[in-house]
Design a protein around this motif. Structure first.
Motif, PDB file in Angstrom:
ATOM      1  N   THR A  38     -28.643 -38.641 -13.685  1.00  0.00           N
ATOM      2  CA  THR A  38     -29.494 -37.484 -13.401  1.00  0.00           C
ATOM      3  C   THR A  38     -30.969 -37.843 -13.588  1.00  0.00           C
ATOM      4  O   THR A  38     -31.816 -37.501 -12.737  1.00  0.00           O
ATOM      5  CB  THR A  38     -29.123 -36.308 -14.325  1.00  0.00           C
ATOM      6  N   ARG A  39     -31.283 -38.541 -14.690  1.00  0.00           N
ATOM      7  CA  ARG A  39     -32.681 -38.951 -14.919  1.00  0.00           C
ATOM      8  C   ARG A  39     -33.159 -39.905 -13.835  1.00  0.00           C
ATOM      9  O   ARG A  39     -34.292 -39.804 -13.360  1.00  0.00           O
ATOM     10  CB  ARG A  39     -32.831 -39.606 -16.288  1.00  0.00           C
ATOM     11  N   HIS A  41     -32.048 -40.054 -10.753  1.00  0.00           N
ATOM     12  CA  HIS A  41     -32.209 -39.272  -9.535  1.00  0.00           C
ATOM     13  C   HIS A  41     -33.524 -38.485  -9.571  1.00  0.00           C
ATOM     14  O   HIS A  41     -34.253 -38.421  -8.564  1.00  0.00           O
ATOM     15  CB  HIS A  41     -31.020 -38.322  -9.367  1.00  0.00           C
ATOM     16  N   ASP A  42     -33.835 -37.884 -10.727  1.00  0.00           N
ATOM     17  CA  ASP A  42     -35.100 -37.140 -10.863  1.00  0.00           C
ATOM     18  C   ASP A  42     -36.302 -38.062 -10.678  1.00  0.00           C
ATOM     19  O   ASP A  42     -37.293 -37.675 -10.048  1.00  0.00           O
ATOM     20  CB  ASP A  42     -35.173 -36.460 -12.232  1.00  0.00           C
ATOM     21  N   LEU A  43     -36.226 -39.267 -11.207  1.00  0.00           N
ATOM     22  CA  LEU A  43     -37.322 -40.222 -11.078  1.00  0.00           C
ATOM     23  C   LEU A  43     -37.507 -40.657  -9.623  1.00  0.00           C
ATOM     24  O   LEU A  43     -38.636 -40.747  -9.132  1.00  0.00           O
ATOM     25  CB  LEU A  43     -37.072 -41.432 -11.971  1.00  0.00           C
ATOM     26  N   GLN A  45     -36.699 -38.880  -7.042  1.00  0.00           N
ATOM     27  CA  GLN A  45     -37.262 -37.713  -6.364  1.00  0.00           C
ATOM     28  C   GLN A  45     -38.769 -37.610  -6.614  1.00  0.00           C
ATOM     29  O   GLN A  45     -39.540 -37.260  -5.718  1.00  0.00           O
ATOM     30  CB  GLN A  45     -36.565 -36.436  -6.829  1.00  0.00           C
ATOM     31  N   ALA A  46     -39.171 -37.924  -7.852  1.00  0.00           N
ATOM     32  CA  ALA A  46     -40.603 -37.860  -8.182  1.00  0.00           C
ATOM     33  C   ALA A  46     -41.380 -38.951  -7.441  1.00  0.00           C
ATOM     34  O   ALA A  46     -42.517 -38.722  -7.002  1.00  0.00           O
ATOM     35  CB  ALA A  46     -40.810 -37.995  -9.676  1.00  0.00           C
TER      36      ALA A  46
END
Length: 177
Positions: A38-39, A41-43, A45-46
């Motif tokens: 999840t982390r 994936h968030d990175l 996306q950022a």
């Protein structure tokens, strides 16, 4: 035999506790792996977003992405090792359960055999053939004889042992008095 069964039952309990602990550890590793994913994936996306800070921190973000990938690989390897250990402990536990089952069957057979032997000894004592050769119904030493198996009255299908029916006095079974 009962002592051995109790010891194996304790071993089985300990194996069950270890198995549950390994399941909990595997679940923790899987949960940590999902959090890392999840982390990551968030990175990603950022990094791919249209943020005003997009161009300011590409090197630290790439470094963090690399660290997350390494951590994810480590967790995957740890999860695979724990899954193998969990399977091995499950196999050990099943072997112990089967051993306990076989021992319980053997123990039950031994108890049944012992009970039959006690019944036979009790029967032999009451029938006159006790361990010392004497019984309650007669004493072999005094010349009393016990009935032999060739005696016609002891055979189950011999006419002398058939049940005696009362005389019908000329009536048929279908006739009612």
């Amino acid at each position: 035999m009962q002592v051995r069964l109790r010891r194996l039952a304790r071993i089985l309990d300990a194996q069950g506790q270890m198995h549950r602990r390994e399941e909990a550890e595997l679940a923790r590793v899987v949960r940590d792996g999902r959090e890392v994913e999840t982390r990551r994936h968030d990175l990603v996306q950022a990094l791919g977003g249209l943020s005003p800070f997009h161009g300011l921190f590409p090197a630290p973000m790439a470094h963090r992405l690399n660290a997350l990938a390494i951590e994810q690989d480590r967790l995957r390897a740890d999860g695979e090792a724990r899954a193998g250990s969990l399977i091995a402990s499950g196999i050990k536990r099943k072997r112990t359960e089967r051993l306990i089952g076989r021992l319980r069957v053997e123990h039950g057979a031994a108890l049944e055999k012992q009970a039959w032997l006690q019944h036979l000894e009790a029967f032999a004592v009451t029938a006159g053939g006790g361990p010392d050769g004497a019984g309650r119904r007669g004493d072999v030493r005094r010349g009393a004889s016990s009935p032999s198996a060739s005696d016609a009255s002891l055979r189950p299908n011999h006419p002398s042992t058939a049940p005696v029916r009362p005389a019908s006095h000329g009536r048929q079974d279908s006739e009612v008095p």
